[in-house]
Design a protein around this motif. Structure first.
Motif, PDB file in Angstrom:
ATOM      1  N   HIS A 340      13.416  54.883  27.300  1.00 49.41           N
ATOM      2  CA  HIS A 340      13.378  54.149  26.033  1.00 49.41           C
ATOM      3  C   HIS A 340      13.372  52.638  26.290  1.00 49.41           C
ATOM      4  CE1 HIS A 340      14.219  52.837  21.966  1.00 49.41           C
ATOM      5  NE2 HIS A 340      14.004  54.075  21.557  1.00 49.41           N
ATOM      6  N   PRO A 341      12.488  51.901  25.658  1.00 49.64           N
ATOM      7  CA  PRO A 341      12.371  50.458  25.923  1.00 49.64           C
ATOM      8  C   PRO A 341      13.611  49.655  25.546  1.00 49.64           C
ATOM      9  CG  PRO A 341      10.996  51.108  24.054  1.00 49.64           C
ATOM     10  CD  PRO A 341      11.463  52.361  24.701  1.00 49.64           C
ATOM     11  N   ASP A 342      14.429  50.168  24.630  1.00 50.87           N
ATOM     12  CA  ASP A 342      15.605  49.407  24.194  1.00 50.87           C
ATOM     13  C   ASP A 342      16.600  49.194  25.332  1.00 50.87           C
ATOM     14  OD1 ASP A 342      16.678  47.954  22.102  1.00 50.87           O
ATOM     15  OD2 ASP A 342      18.054  49.545  21.520  1.00 50.87           O
ATOM     16  N   ALA A 343      16.525  50.030  26.383  1.00 43.96           N
ATOM     17  CA  ALA A 343      17.439  49.872  27.521  1.00 43.96           C
ATOM     18  C   ALA A 343      17.240  48.539  28.223  1.00 43.96           C
ATOM     19  CB  ALA A 343      17.245  51.024  28.510  1.00 43.96           C
ATOM     20  N   LYS A 344      16.040  47.983  28.097  1.00 44.56           N
ATOM     21  CA  LYS A 344      15.735  46.706  28.759  1.00 44.56           C
ATOM     22  C   LYS A 344      15.905  45.513  27.822  1.00 44.56           C
ATOM     23  CE  LYS A 344      12.427  48.851  31.944  1.00 44.56           C
ATOM     24  NZ  LYS A 344      12.706  50.235  31.513  1.00 44.56           N
ATOM     25  N   GLU A 345      16.240  45.778  26.580  1.00 43.50           N
ATOM     26  CA  GLU A 345      16.470  44.698  25.623  1.00 43.50           C
ATOM     27  C   GLU A 345      17.938  44.271  25.668  1.00 43.50           C
ATOM     28  OE1 GLU A 345      14.049  43.262  23.971  1.00 43.50           O
ATOM     29  OE2 GLU A 345      12.543  44.652  24.753  1.00 43.50           O
ATOM     30  N   ARG A 351      22.511  47.521  25.894  1.00 44.88           N
ATOM     31  CA  ARG A 351      21.987  48.512  24.946  1.00 44.88           C
ATOM     32  C   ARG A 351      21.761  49.868  25.625  1.00 44.88           C
ATOM     33  NH1 ARG A 351      17.682  45.237  21.012  1.00 44.88           N
ATOM     34  NH2 ARG A 351      19.145  43.608  20.361  1.00 44.88           N
ATOM     35  N   THR A 352      22.356  50.060  26.787  1.00 42.57           N
ATOM     36  CA  THR A 352      22.257  51.329  27.500  1.00 42.57           C
ATOM     37  C   THR A 352      23.380  52.265  27.068  1.00 42.57           C
ATOM     38  OG1 THR A 352      23.529  50.385  29.326  1.00 42.57           O
ATOM     39  CG2 THR A 352      21.128  50.311  29.512  1.00 42.57           C
ATOM     40  N   THR A 353      23.254  53.530  27.428  1.00 44.74           N
ATOM     41  CA  THR A 353      24.203  54.551  26.996  1.00 44.74           C
ATOM     42  C   THR A 353      25.638  54.204  27.384  1.00 44.74           C
ATOM     43  OG1 THR A 353      22.578  56.327  27.043  1.00 44.74           O
ATOM     44  CG2 THR A 353      24.877  56.968  27.252  1.00 44.74           C
ATOM     45  N   GLY A 354      26.542  54.389  26.444  1.00 41.63           N
ATOM     46  CA  GLY A 354      27.957  54.112  26.665  1.00 41.63           C
ATOM     47  C   GLY A 354      28.356  52.699  26.322  1.00 41.63           C
ATOM     48  N   SER A 355      27.361  51.800  26.228  1.00 39.20           N
ATOM     49  CA  SER A 355      27.653  50.398  25.922  1.00 39.20           C
ATOM     50  C   SER A 355      28.161  50.247  24.493  1.00 39.20           C
ATOM     51  CB  SER A 355      26.402  49.544  26.102  1.00 39.20           C
ATOM     52  OG  SER A 355      25.965  49.542  27.444  1.00 39.20           O
ATOM     53  N   LEU A 356      28.922  49.189  24.252  1.00 38.08           N
ATOM     54  CA  LEU A 356      29.183  48.737  22.894  1.00 38.08           C
ATOM     55  C   LEU A 356      27.920  47.999  22.489  1.00 38.08           C
ATOM     56  CD1 LEU A 356      31.096  48.336  20.489  1.00 38.08           C
ATOM     57  CD2 LEU A 356      31.877  46.220  21.603  1.00 38.08           C
ATOM     58  N   TYR A 357      27.097  48.639  21.702  1.00 37.21           N
ATOM     59  CA  TYR A 357      25.710  48.235  21.496  1.00 37.21           C
ATOM     60  C   TYR A 357      25.562  46.749  21.206  1.00 37.21           C
ATOM     61  CZ  TYR A 357      21.002  48.005  19.602  1.00 37.21           C
ATOM     62  OH  TYR A 357      19.685  47.664  19.370  1.00 37.21           O
ATOM     63  N   ASP A 358      24.730  46.085  22.018  1.00 38.28           N
ATOM     64  CA  ASP A 358      24.355  44.688  21.877  1.00 38.28           C
ATOM     65  C   ASP A 358      25.510  43.723  22.133  1.00 38.28           C
ATOM     66  OD1 ASP A 358      21.870  43.263  21.389  1.00 38.28           O
ATOM     67  OD2 ASP A 358      22.868  42.355  19.673  1.00 38.28           O
ATOM     68  N   LEU A 359      26.645  44.260  22.641  1.00 36.16           N
ATOM     69  CA  LEU A 359      27.815  43.405  22.841  1.00 36.16           C
ATOM     70  C   LEU A 359      28.373  43.498  24.265  1.00 36.16           C
ATOM     71  CD1 LEU A 359      29.607  44.103  19.437  1.00 36.16           C
ATOM     72  CD2 LEU A 359      28.564  41.937  20.148  1.00 36.16           C
ATOM     73  N   ILE A 360      28.713  44.713  24.739  1.00 37.88           N
ATOM     74  CA  ILE A 360      29.338  44.876  26.055  1.00 37.88           C
ATOM     75  C   ILE A 360      28.608  45.979  26.819  1.00 37.88           C
ATOM     76  CG2 ILE A 360      31.449  45.418  27.327  1.00 37.88           C
ATOM     77  CD1 ILE A 360      33.049  44.448  24.930  1.00 37.88           C
ATOM     78  N   THR A 361      28.181  45.670  28.030  1.00 37.43           N
ATOM     79  CA  THR A 361      27.458  46.621  28.869  1.00 37.43           C
ATOM     80  C   THR A 361      28.385  47.686  29.427  1.00 37.43           C
ATOM     81  OG1 THR A 361      25.921  44.874  29.513  1.00 37.43           O
ATOM     82  CG2 THR A 361      25.968  46.844  30.897  1.00 37.43           C
ATOM     83  N   ALA A 362      27.964  48.941  29.351  1.00 35.17           N
ATOM     84  CA  ALA A 362      28.726  50.034  29.947  1.00 35.17           C
ATOM     85  C   ALA A 362      28.690  49.933  31.469  1.00 35.17           C
ATOM     86  CB  ALA A 362      28.161  51.377  29.503  1.00 35.17           C
TER      87      ALA A 362
END
Length: 453
Positions: A340-345, A351-362
């Protein structure tokens, strides 16, 4: 007559005891067969010695017989630098992965991670019970010495002990019967060549197991993979199912009153976003819990499709002035990270799995690395969100991925630089609904459970 009665009672008592059988006679490998790899197995001083080799995959010395319910005991010693394991209820079928041995593995780990006694699902689901959730168990294994393993597999319950210390307590129903195998792990470095792992005094009990089980296994944290079922231990600790596995009770469309008529399905114990992009179906929209939550622990299994995108949001405050099917809140991202392209945004993978979306990287905070242990599309992953006051944690497959304080200045600064900067008081509400996102891609959920603090 009294003597005969006493003799009969004594005979019944003896018969009721667990009958132990040696799986290794100390002199040859009768009853065992080597599979998959080319590591050497030999017998030295009444012990099976596995020797690591370069340029070979994982090797397994397997029992010819299969076992269902049992208690297994053995002693293990491994050289530092060599990972290994004991396969239980495992499978080697030519029709499946060309006979690749796969299934439950009780870990032998002499490294700094110290996950010996944990349960890994070899070539299938990955880590089911990492020892990072049982710090006391991490101290049980003695590197370079003989260690006594006690392993119980009874029904769907798996428990392990090393040197008398409880290590793992798992519920899983994937395989009810299979082989036992001794693994020599593949190696990639020349200096690992010739390292050994040894097993001795291998015995098993398969009948009258009440006499062979050990007390104390319930004292450590339990991990439950039984679909849509609560264990007795979970019930005692206040867990309840947030979805009953069959109906829409307790759920409805966000900013609405009823469950969506389209876009969602409930079948075979799974709550499924149908994937409107692929099938040209009408989206059902995001769904939320009827109830709002303040301090809680949420756990569920999810399975994402290839190129799939979804998420679990919490502290969602509804706004009935907006159209049904949308809602905002902190989000545990669910994504096919590879496709999914959102993983690179976003920023640095937030924006990868487990992350706090758009805020903290998992990350993989349990092991101190960026390498998360996520199963690929089409396989189940376990999600857990823990909220106590401002403190929030994201867990992926029983490994901590994110930790933050939603009331902190650092968090507010992150929000001010994210897509949520225009949302008033984002994530600051004292309570809110839990939301499952319909992003137009097929994603399945099951075993949705919660307990409130």
């Amino acid at each position: 007559m009294k003597l005969l009665i006493l003799l009969a009672f004594f005979s019944l008592t003896i018969n009721a005891q667990a009958q132990w059988k040696d799986l290794f006679n100390g002199t040859d490998l009768k009853g065992w067969v080597k599979r998959n790899g080319n590591a050497d197995y030999k017998i030295v001083n009444k012990a099976i010695v596995g020797v690591s080799q370069m340029n070979t995959p994982n090797s397994f010395l397997c029992t010819e017989e299969t076992y269902g319910d049992f208690v297994l005991e053995l002693e293990v010693k491994v050289d530092p630098g060599l990972n290994s394991g004991i396969q239980i209820r495992s499978i080697s079928d030519p029709a499946i992965m060309n006979g690749r041995v796969h299934g439950y593995q009780v870990e032998i780990d002499p490294g700094d991670r110290a996950w010996s006694g944990g349960i890994f699902d070899e070539s299938r689901m990955g880590w089911l019970y990492p020892l990072s959730i049982n710090p006391q168990g991490q101290k049980a294994f003695h590197v370079g010495q003989w260690n006594t393993y006690h392993i119980e597999a009874i029904g769907p319950r798996f428990r392990t002990w090393i040197n008398g210390i409880p290590c793992a307590n798992l519920l899983d129903s994937q395989t009810a019967r299979g082989i036992i195998a001794l693994q020599v792990h593949q190696i990639k470095k020349e200096e690992q060549k010739g390292l050994t792992v040894q097993w001795r005094n291998i015995r098993i009990a398969t009948d009258n197991l009440k006499d062979a089980v050990w007390p104390g296994g319930d004292a450590i944290e339990e991990v439950n993979y039984l679909p849509n079922q609560l264990s007795d231990n979970e019930k005692r600790k206040g867990w309840r199912l947030l979805w009953d596995g069959k109906t829409s009770a307790g759920w409805r469309v966000a900013n609405g009153d009823a469950f969506p008529k389209e876009g969602w399905a409930m079948r075979d114990g799974e709550l499924i976003v149908l994937g409107s992009k692929k099938d040209s179906l009408r989206k059902g929209g995001d769904i939320v819990t009827d109830q709002a939550f303040t301090n809680f622990e949420l756990e569920l299994d999810f399975k994402v499709s290839t190129k799939g995108n979804s998420g679990v949001k919490y502290f969602v405050v509804e706004d009935r002035t907006k159209k049904p099917g949308t809602g905002a809140g902190p989000e545990f991202q669910i994504l096919d990270d590879k496709e999914h392209p959102d993983a690179k945004e976003g920023v640095n993978g937030n924006r990868t799995t487990g992350s706090l979306y758009d805020l903290i990287t998992a990350e993989n905070l349990s092991e101190g690395t960026m390498a998360r242990r996520m199963n690929p599309p089409g396989k189940w992953n376990k999600l857990r969100i823990v909220v106590k006051g401002g403190h929030v944690e994201h867990w992926l497959n029983n490994l901590k991925a994110v930790e933050y304080d939603r009331y902190s200045q650092i968090f507010r600064n992150l929000v001010s630089k994210s897509k949520y900067k225009t949302y008033p008081n984002f994530a600051q509400a004292p309570s809110g609904h839990i939301l499952f996102q319909d992003h137009g891609d097929e994603v399945a959920f099951r075993s949705i459970k919660i307990r409130e603090f």
